[in-house]
Design a protein around this motif. Structure first.
Motif, PDB file in Angstrom:
ATOM      1  N   ALA A 227       0.836  -1.194   0.000  1.00  8.97           N
ATOM      2  CA  ALA A 227       0.000   0.000   0.000  1.00  8.97           C
ATOM      3  C   ALA A 227       0.872   1.247   0.000  1.00  8.97           C
ATOM      4  N   ARG A 228       0.438   2.224  -0.749  1.00  5.35           N
ATOM      5  CA  ARG A 228       1.081   3.545  -0.761  1.00  5.35           C
ATOM      6  C   ARG A 228       0.171   4.499   0.004  1.00  5.35           C
ATOM      7  N   VAL A 229       0.665   5.009   1.115  1.00 10.00           N
ATOM      8  CA  VAL A 229      -0.129   5.842   2.016  1.00 10.00           C
ATOM      9  C   VAL A 229       0.353   7.281   1.909  1.00 10.00           C
ATOM     10  N   GLU A 230      -0.530   8.169   1.466  1.00  5.92           N
ATOM     11  CA  GLU A 230      -0.200   9.590   1.340  1.00  5.92           C
ATOM     12  C   GLU A 230      -0.787  10.361   2.517  1.00  5.92           C
ATOM     13  N   ARG A 231      -0.022  11.352   2.979  1.00  3.90           N
ATOM     14  CA  ARG A 231      -0.462  12.181   4.099  1.00  3.90           C
ATOM     15  C   ARG A 231      -0.738  13.609   3.636  1.00  3.90           C
ATOM     16  N   ALA A 232      -1.460  14.347   4.469  1.00  3.91           N
ATOM     17  CA  ALA A 232      -1.901  15.691   4.090  1.00  3.91           C
ATOM     18  C   ALA A 232      -0.733  16.648   3.912  1.00  3.91           C
ATOM     19  N   GLN A 233       0.309  16.504   4.715  1.00  2.81           N
ATOM     20  CA  GLN A 233       1.442  17.422   4.652  1.00  2.81           C
ATOM     21  C   GLN A 233       2.527  16.948   3.687  1.00  2.81           C
ATOM     22  N   GLY A 234       2.155  16.126   2.750  1.00  2.00           N
ATOM     23  CA  GLY A 234       3.102  15.682   1.739  1.00  2.00           C
ATOM     24  C   GLY A 234       3.851  14.432   2.149  1.00  2.00           C
ATOM     25  N   GLY A 235       4.432  13.796   1.161  1.00  2.00           N
ATOM     26  CA  GLY A 235       5.184  12.578   1.426  1.00  2.00           C
ATOM     27  C   GLY A 235       4.291  11.354   1.407  1.00  2.00           C
ATOM     28  N   ALA A 236       4.886  10.240   1.095  1.00  2.00           N
ATOM     29  CA  ALA A 236       4.157   8.977   1.043  1.00  2.00           C
ATOM     30  C   ALA A 236       5.052   7.866   1.557  1.00  2.00           C
ATOM     31  N   VAL A 237       4.446   6.897   2.212  1.00  2.00           N
ATOM     32  CA  VAL A 237       5.172   5.727   2.699  1.00  2.00           C
ATOM     33  C   VAL A 237       4.551   4.486   2.083  1.00  2.00           C
ATOM     34  N   TRP A 238       5.389   3.476   1.882  1.00  2.00           N
ATOM     35  CA  TRP A 238       4.934   2.189   1.373  1.00  2.00           C
ATOM     36  C   TRP A 238       4.947   1.184   2.517  1.00  2.00           C
ATOM     37  N   VAL A 239       3.906   0.401   2.609  1.00  2.00           N
ATOM     38  CA  VAL A 239       3.801  -0.590   3.677  1.00  2.00           C
ATOM     39  C   VAL A 239       3.503  -1.950   3.063  1.00  2.00           C
ATOM     40  N   GLU A 240       3.887  -2.981   3.796  1.00  2.00           N
ATOM     41  CA  GLU A 240       3.684  -4.362   3.348  1.00  2.00           C
ATOM     42  C   GLU A 240       3.023  -5.159   4.462  1.00  2.00           C
ATOM     43  N   TYR A 241       2.042  -5.960   4.086  1.00  2.00           N
ATOM     44  CA  TYR A 241       1.376  -6.871   5.022  1.00  2.00           C
ATOM     45  C   TYR A 241       1.307  -8.251   4.393  1.00  2.00           C
ATOM     46  N   PRO A 242       1.713  -9.288   5.117  1.00  2.00           N
ATOM     47  CA  PRO A 242       2.358  -9.292   6.433  1.00  2.00           C
ATOM     48  C   PRO A 242       3.834  -8.913   6.318  1.00  2.00           C
ATOM     49  N   SER A 243       4.442  -8.587   7.466  1.00  2.00           N
ATOM     50  CA  SER A 243       5.835  -8.139   7.473  1.00  2.00           C
ATOM     51  C   SER A 243       6.578  -8.780   8.631  1.00  2.00           C
ATOM     52  N   ARG A 244       7.666  -9.472   8.314  1.00  2.00           N
ATOM     53  CA  ARG A 244       8.514 -10.047   9.356  1.00  2.00           C
ATOM     54  C   ARG A 244       9.304  -8.970  10.089  1.00  2.00           C
ATOM     55  N   GLU A 245       9.556  -7.862   9.427  1.00  2.00           N
ATOM     56  CA  GLU A 245      10.281  -6.775  10.074  1.00  2.00           C
ATOM     57  C   GLU A 245       9.462  -6.188  11.220  1.00  2.00           C
ATOM     58  N   ARG A 246       8.148  -6.153  11.040  1.00  3.07           N
ATOM     59  CA  ARG A 246       7.279  -5.537  12.033  1.00  3.07           C
ATOM     60  C   ARG A 246       6.762  -6.548  13.050  1.00  3.07           C
ATOM     61  N   GLN A 247       6.411  -7.726  12.599  1.00  4.71           N
ATOM     62  CA  GLN A 247       5.829  -8.739  13.467  1.00  4.71           C
ATOM     63  C   GLN A 247       6.750  -9.950  13.509  1.00  4.71           C
ATOM     64  N   THR A 248       7.485 -10.083  14.592  1.00  4.15           N
ATOM     65  CA  THR A 248       8.388 -11.222  14.735  1.00  4.15           C
ATOM     66  C   THR A 248       7.698 -12.408  15.403  1.00  4.15           C
ATOM     67  N   TRP A 249       6.601 -12.165  16.097  1.00  6.83           N
ATOM     68  CA  TRP A 249       5.866 -13.251  16.729  1.00  6.83           C
ATOM     69  C   TRP A 249       5.007 -13.955  15.691  1.00  6.83           C
ATOM     70  N   THR A 250       4.943 -15.263  15.796  1.00 12.24           N
ATOM     71  CA  THR A 250       4.221 -16.050  14.799  1.00 12.24           C
ATOM     72  C   THR A 250       2.737 -15.717  14.778  1.00 12.24           C
ATOM     73  N   LEU A 251       2.112 -15.599  15.946  1.00 10.70           N
ATOM     74  CA  LEU A 251       0.676 -15.348  15.999  1.00 10.70           C
ATOM     75  C   LEU A 251       0.332 -13.992  15.400  1.00 10.70           C
ATOM     76  N   ALA A 252       1.111 -12.962  15.729  1.00 12.17           N
ATOM     77  CA  ALA A 252       0.862 -11.633  15.174  1.00 12.17           C
ATOM     78  C   ALA A 252       1.068 -11.634  13.660  1.00 12.17           C
ATOM     79  N   TYR A 253       2.068 -12.376  13.200  1.00 13.06           N
ATOM     80  CA  TYR A 253       2.307 -12.468  11.758  1.00 13.06           C
ATOM     81  C   TYR A 253       1.133 -13.161  11.064  1.00 13.06           C
ATOM     82  N   GLN A 254       0.599 -14.210  11.683  1.00 13.90           N
ATOM     83  CA  GLN A 254      -0.538 -14.918  11.095  1.00 13.90           C
ATOM     84  C   GLN A 254      -1.755 -14.016  10.987  1.00 13.90           C
TER      85      GLN A 254
END
Length: 295
Positions: free
Chosen positions: A94-121
């Motif tokens: 997903a490409r998420v744009e904000r009101a004050q400019g700039g955009a971030v890209w996010v990925e789901y699921p993500s091992r970088e963010r969720q290291t626990w197996t249950l949260a990743y699932q």
């Protein structure tokens, strides 16, 4: 009457004279329900097509009466993502744009963010559900018909609202969310021999699932959703341009960034620089192919 027999009878009857032991008819009914439940699950295994397996029409017909039941319980998986014939994994970018400019890209699921197996699932299921509602890229669609089902559109709208809450603040709210259902293919033997790793950019096949407001309202005609078939190099170029526009070092970039892009930037940080005059997509392709080896 007293004695062992009367004591046993009293224990079985309990309070109010109601027997505690289930009768044979009740036991038989419970047993039939259990057998019917597992029979329904076996029908799901036999009727879910995937890879080289094609479900027999007679088995598909037999499974129709139990479909509402298994869908309600969420046990309608065919489990064909296991060996010996696993299919591709599903991701959400997903490409998420904000009101004050700039955009971030996010990925789901993500091992970088969720290291626990249950949260990743828990993050894995939305990607699987949405991916199942998007028509494959090689499927011919009727004119004016979206490539995303109505159920998939509902999933996408809800997920866009969730991303807006997670990545926006009161001072800098999210204004726009672009969603992509990404198929992450499994390496073939020849690709392994050629040096491809599991996160090689060429193994990702994105499909647009539409653009939404922070409230989850589609920004565009419903019939056009899913027809924007951007190639992976074009999408990677947009990601790199957004990363370069932020000006922040890679270590400070969002941990939600797609893993394949994060790895590419670690190995080739010069991709965010001005470059050597070649188009950015060409430079990305050259960087990816430089890993190849001749078997």
């Amino acid at each position: 009457m007293s004695g062992p027999t009367s004591i046993r009878d009293e224990a079985q009857r309990g309070q109010g004279g109601v027997p505690r032991v289930l009768g044979p008819k009740v036991k038989a009914g419970i047993s039939l329900l259990i057998v019917a439940h597992f029979a329904a699950m076996l029908l799901m295994v036999g009727t879910t097509e995937g890879g080289r397996y094609t479900a027999p029409p007679l088995l598909q017909k037999a499974a129709e009466p139990v479909m509402p039941y298994v869908r309600f319980l969420g046990v309608n998986s065919g489990y064909r993502f296991f060996a010996p014939d696993p299919g591709p994994a599903s991701l959400i970018w997903a490409r998420v744009e904000r009101a004050q400019g700039g955009a971030v890209w996010v990925e789901y699921p993500s091992r970088e963010r969720q290291t626990w197996t249950l949260a990743y699932q828990r993050e894995l299921y939305p990607a699987m559900l949405l991916g199942a509602q998007v028509a494959p890229g090689d499927m011919v669609m009727a004119p004016g018909r979206p490539r995303v089902s109505e159920v998939g559109l509902t999933y996408a709208m809800a997920f866009a609202r969730r991303l807006a809450r997670l990545h926006g603040t009161a001072a800098n709210p999210v204004t726009r969310v672009e969603l992509y259902s990404v198929s992450h293919a499994i390496r073939m033997p020849q690709q392994v021999r050629s040096g491809w790793d599991a996160e090689d950019l060429r193994l990702y096949f994105p499909a647009s699932v539409g653009t939404y407001s922070a409230e989850g309202v589609p920004l565009g005609a419903a019939a056009s959703i899913g027809h924007d078939r951007r190639g992976i190099l074009e999408l990677a170029e947009r990601m790199l341009r957004d990363v370069g526009a932020s000006g922040a070092p890679l270590q400070q970039q969002s941990p939600d960034m797609p893993g394949t892009l994060r790895r590419l930037l670690r190995e080739y940080p010069e991709l965010t620089a001005a470059g050597d005059g070649r188009p950015l997509q060409e430079r990305i392709g050259s960087a990816v192919m430089s890993r190849d080896v001749n078997p």
